[in-house]
Design a protein around this motif. Structure first.
Motif, PDB file in Angstrom:
ATOM      1  N   GLU A 154       0.870  -1.173   0.000  1.00  0.00           N
ATOM      2  CA  GLU A 154       0.000   0.000   0.000  1.00  0.00           C
ATOM      3  C   GLU A 154       0.910   1.227   0.000  1.00  0.00           C
ATOM      4  N   GLY A 155       1.151   1.787  -1.177  1.00  0.00           N
ATOM      5  CA  GLY A 155       2.098   2.878  -1.325  1.00  0.00           C
ATOM      6  C   GLY A 155       1.621   4.217  -0.793  1.00  0.00           C
ATOM      7  N   GLY A 156       0.327   4.361  -0.623  1.00  0.00           N
ATOM      8  CA  GLY A 156      -0.240   5.602  -0.115  1.00  0.00           C
ATOM      9  C   GLY A 156      -1.661   5.780  -0.603  1.00  0.00           C
ATOM     10  N   PRO A 157      -2.311   6.828  -0.135  1.00  0.00           N
ATOM     11  CA  PRO A 157      -3.735   7.006  -0.439  1.00  0.00           C
ATOM     12  C   PRO A 157      -4.045   7.639  -1.791  1.00  0.00           C
ATOM     13  N   VAL A 158      -3.031   8.055  -2.541  1.00  0.00           N
ATOM     14  CA  VAL A 158      -3.260   8.720  -3.825  1.00  0.00           C
ATOM     15  C   VAL A 158      -3.191   7.697  -4.958  1.00  0.00           C
ATOM     16  N   GLN A 159      -4.169   7.728  -5.841  1.00  0.00           N
ATOM     17  CA  GLN A 159      -4.260   6.842  -7.015  1.00  0.00           C
ATOM     18  C   GLN A 159      -3.996   5.371  -6.656  1.00  0.00           C
ATOM     19  N   THR A 160      -4.784   4.851  -5.750  1.00  0.00           N
ATOM     20  CA  THR A 160      -4.611   3.470  -5.294  1.00  0.00           C
ATOM     21  C   THR A 160      -4.941   2.436  -6.364  1.00  0.00           C
ATOM     22  N   ASP A 161      -5.525   2.890  -7.473  1.00  0.00           N
ATOM     23  CA  ASP A 161      -5.830   1.963  -8.566  1.00  0.00           C
ATOM     24  C   ASP A 161      -4.695   1.904  -9.591  1.00  0.00           C
ATOM     25  N   SER A 162      -3.583   2.577  -9.304  1.00  0.00           N
ATOM     26  CA  SER A 162      -2.423   2.515 -10.194  1.00  0.00           C
ATOM     27  C   SER A 162      -1.245   1.906  -9.439  1.00  0.00           C
TER      28      SER A 162
ATOM     29  N   LEU B  46       3.063   1.475  -8.953  1.00  0.00           N
ATOM     30  CA  LEU B  46       4.387   2.066  -9.089  1.00  0.00           C
ATOM     31  C   LEU B  46       5.374   1.017  -8.589  1.00  0.00           C
ATOM     32  N   ALA B  47       6.445   0.793  -9.301  1.00  0.00           N
ATOM     33  CA  ALA B  47       7.423  -0.219  -8.892  1.00  0.00           C
ATOM     34  C   ALA B  47       8.789   0.407  -8.668  1.00  0.00           C
TER      35      ALA B  47
ATOM     36  N   ARG C   8      20.678  11.315  -3.657  1.00  0.00           N
ATOM     37  CA  ARG C   8      22.053  11.215  -3.192  1.00  0.00           C
ATOM     38  C   ARG C   8      22.690   9.944  -3.735  1.00  0.00           C
ATOM     39  N   SER C   9      23.982   9.851  -3.649  1.00  0.00           N
ATOM     40  CA  SER C   9      24.712   8.715  -4.219  1.00  0.00           C
ATOM     41  C   SER C   9      24.318   7.379  -3.598  1.00  0.00           C
ATOM     42  N   THR C  10      23.819   7.384  -2.348  1.00  0.00           N
ATOM     43  CA  THR C  10      23.398   6.130  -1.717  1.00  0.00           C
ATOM     44  C   THR C  10      22.200   5.511  -2.426  1.00  0.00           C
ATOM     45  N   MET C  11      21.522   6.300  -3.252  1.00  0.00           N
ATOM     46  CA  MET C  11      20.334   5.823  -3.956  1.00  0.00           C
ATOM     47  C   MET C  11      20.657   5.481  -5.410  1.00  0.00           C
ATOM     48  N   SER C  12      21.928   5.449  -5.779  1.00  0.00           N
ATOM     49  CA  SER C  12      22.312   5.334  -7.186  1.00  0.00           C
ATOM     50  C   SER C  12      21.840   4.055  -7.863  1.00  0.00           C
ATOM     51  N   ARG C  13      21.552   3.020  -7.090  1.00  0.00           N
ATOM     52  CA  ARG C  13      21.098   1.765  -7.706  1.00  0.00           C
ATOM     53  C   ARG C  13      19.603   1.535  -7.531  1.00  0.00           C
ATOM     54  N   LEU C  14      18.883   2.529  -7.056  1.00  0.00           N
ATOM     55  CA  LEU C  14      17.437   2.411  -6.853  1.00  0.00           C
ATOM     56  C   LEU C  14      16.718   3.285  -7.869  1.00  0.00           C
ATOM     57  N   GLY C  15      15.666   2.738  -8.454  1.00  0.00           N
ATOM     58  CA  GLY C  15      14.912   3.501  -9.433  1.00  0.00           C
ATOM     59  C   GLY C  15      13.520   2.957  -9.625  1.00  0.00           C
ATOM     60  N   THR C  16      12.777   3.619 -10.494  1.00  0.00           N
ATOM     61  CA  THR C  16      11.419   3.189 -10.803  1.00  0.00           C
ATOM     62  C   THR C  16      11.433   2.311 -12.049  1.00  0.00           C
ATOM     63  N   VAL C  17      10.445   1.438 -12.127  1.00  0.00           N
ATOM     64  CA  VAL C  17      10.324   0.489 -13.234  1.00  0.00           C
ATOM     65  C   VAL C  17       9.121   0.872 -14.078  1.00  0.00           C
TER      66      VAL C  17
ATOM     67  N   MET D 122      12.931  -5.963  -6.167  1.00  0.00           N
ATOM     68  CA  MET D 122      11.828  -5.179  -6.723  1.00  0.00           C
ATOM     69  C   MET D 122      10.604  -5.280  -5.830  1.00  0.00           C
ATOM     70  N   ARG D 123       9.881  -4.172  -5.709  1.00  0.00           N
ATOM     71  CA  ARG D 123       8.597  -4.127  -5.006  1.00  0.00           C
ATOM     72  C   ARG D 123       7.628  -3.312  -5.837  1.00  0.00           C
ATOM     73  N   ILE D 124       6.347  -3.690  -5.749  1.00  0.00           N
ATOM     74  CA  ILE D 124       5.297  -2.970  -6.472  1.00  0.00           C
ATOM     75  C   ILE D 124       4.332  -2.377  -5.447  1.00  0.00           C
ATOM     76  N   PHE D 125       4.005  -1.113  -5.653  1.00  0.00           N
ATOM     77  CA  PHE D 125       3.168  -0.358  -4.722  1.00  0.00           C
ATOM     78  C   PHE D 125       1.883   0.079  -5.411  1.00  0.00           C
TER      79      PHE D 125
END
Length: 191
Positions: free
Chosen positions: A70-78, A80-81, A100-109, A125-128
Motif C-alpha cells: 500500500e504505497g499511499g492514499p493517492v491513485q490506489t488503482d495505479s 508504481l514499482a 544522493r549517491s546512496t540511492m544510485s542503484r534504486l529507481g522506478t520500473v 523489486m517491489r510494487i506499490f
C-alpha cells in the motif's frame, strides 16, 4: 530547525500522526521540490493482494513478500514499482531516482515494459498500489505540526524482509531521544 527533505530520505510518522493512511508508516521520498511538492511511497505496508493477481508477469521479479504494498492514499488503482539494479548501468525500462549517491542503484520500473528486459538487470523489486503525495508547502506544514520525523534511509529499508517491524527498526537506529520513540506503545491508553 526542520530536517532537509530530499530524494531517498525517509518520512517516519510520529506517534502523534493518527491519520489511518499514515499511522506508523515509513515513507521513502521519491521526488521533492520545495514549490512543487513531494511524492513518496509507504514502504512498510504489505497488502493481502498477491502480485500474481494484478501483474502476474512481474511476479517472478518481485522480492518477498510477493504482494502489492500500500504505497499511499493517492491513485490506489495505479501501480508504481521500485527496483535495485545489479550494476551502476541504467537498463531499459528502469529510471534512476535523482537523489544522493546512496540511492544510485534504486529507481522506478516502467511496468508497461516487458519484464524480460529487466530480468537479469535487477536484484530486488517491489510494487506499490498508490503513492503518498503532498502539494508545495503541505508537507512542511505537517512537519511543523510534529507529524513526521525526517531521517536517512539505509540500503536495506526499501526491500526489508520484515516490513511490519520497519517503523520501530528505523526509529531504534536513530541517535538520542528519537530512538526511544521506537518503544512508544501502539495504544498509549493501554500503557
Amino acid at each position: 530547525m526542520a530536517e532537509a527533505i530530499y530524494v531517498g530520505r525517509l518520512l517516519v510518522a510520529t506517534p502523534l500522526l493518527d491519520d489511518p493512511n499514515f499511522r506508523r508508516s515509513v515513507v521513502l521520498v521519491l521526488e521533492h521540490d520545495e514549490d512543487g511538492g513531494t511524492l513518496g511511497v509507504v514502504i512498510n505496508r504489505p497488502s493481502e493482494v498477491a502480485v500474481t493477481q494484478v501483474l502476474p508477469s512481474w511476479d517472478p521479479l518481485v522480492t518477498g513478500p510477493p504482494v502489492l504494498f500500500e504505497g499511499g492514499p493517492v491513485q490506489t488503482d495505479s501501480a508504481l514499482a521500485l527496483a535495485a539494479v545489479l550494476s551502476g548501468e541504467e537498463p531499459l525500462g528502469w529510471r534512476r531516482l535523482q537523489g544522493r549517491s546512496t540511492m544510485s542503484r534504486l529507481g522506478t520500473v516502467d511496468l508497461d515494459a516487458p519484464p524480460e528486459i529487466l530480468a537479469g538487470e535487477i536484484s530486488q523489486m517491489r510494487i506499490f498500489a498508490g503513492y503518498a503525495g503532498w502539494t508545495g508547502g503541505q508537507l512542511q506544514a505537517e512537519l511543523e505540526e510534529g507529524a513526521w520525523y525526517v531521517v536517512d534511509s539505509e540500503p536495506g529499508d526499501t526491500f526489508n524482509s520484515d516490513p511490519g517491524a520497519l517503523w520501530r527498526n528505523v526509529l531504534r537506529r536513530q541517535q538520542g531521544d528519537l530512538a526511544l520513540v521506537a518503544t512508544f506503545p501502539e495504544d498509549p491508553q493501554q500503557n
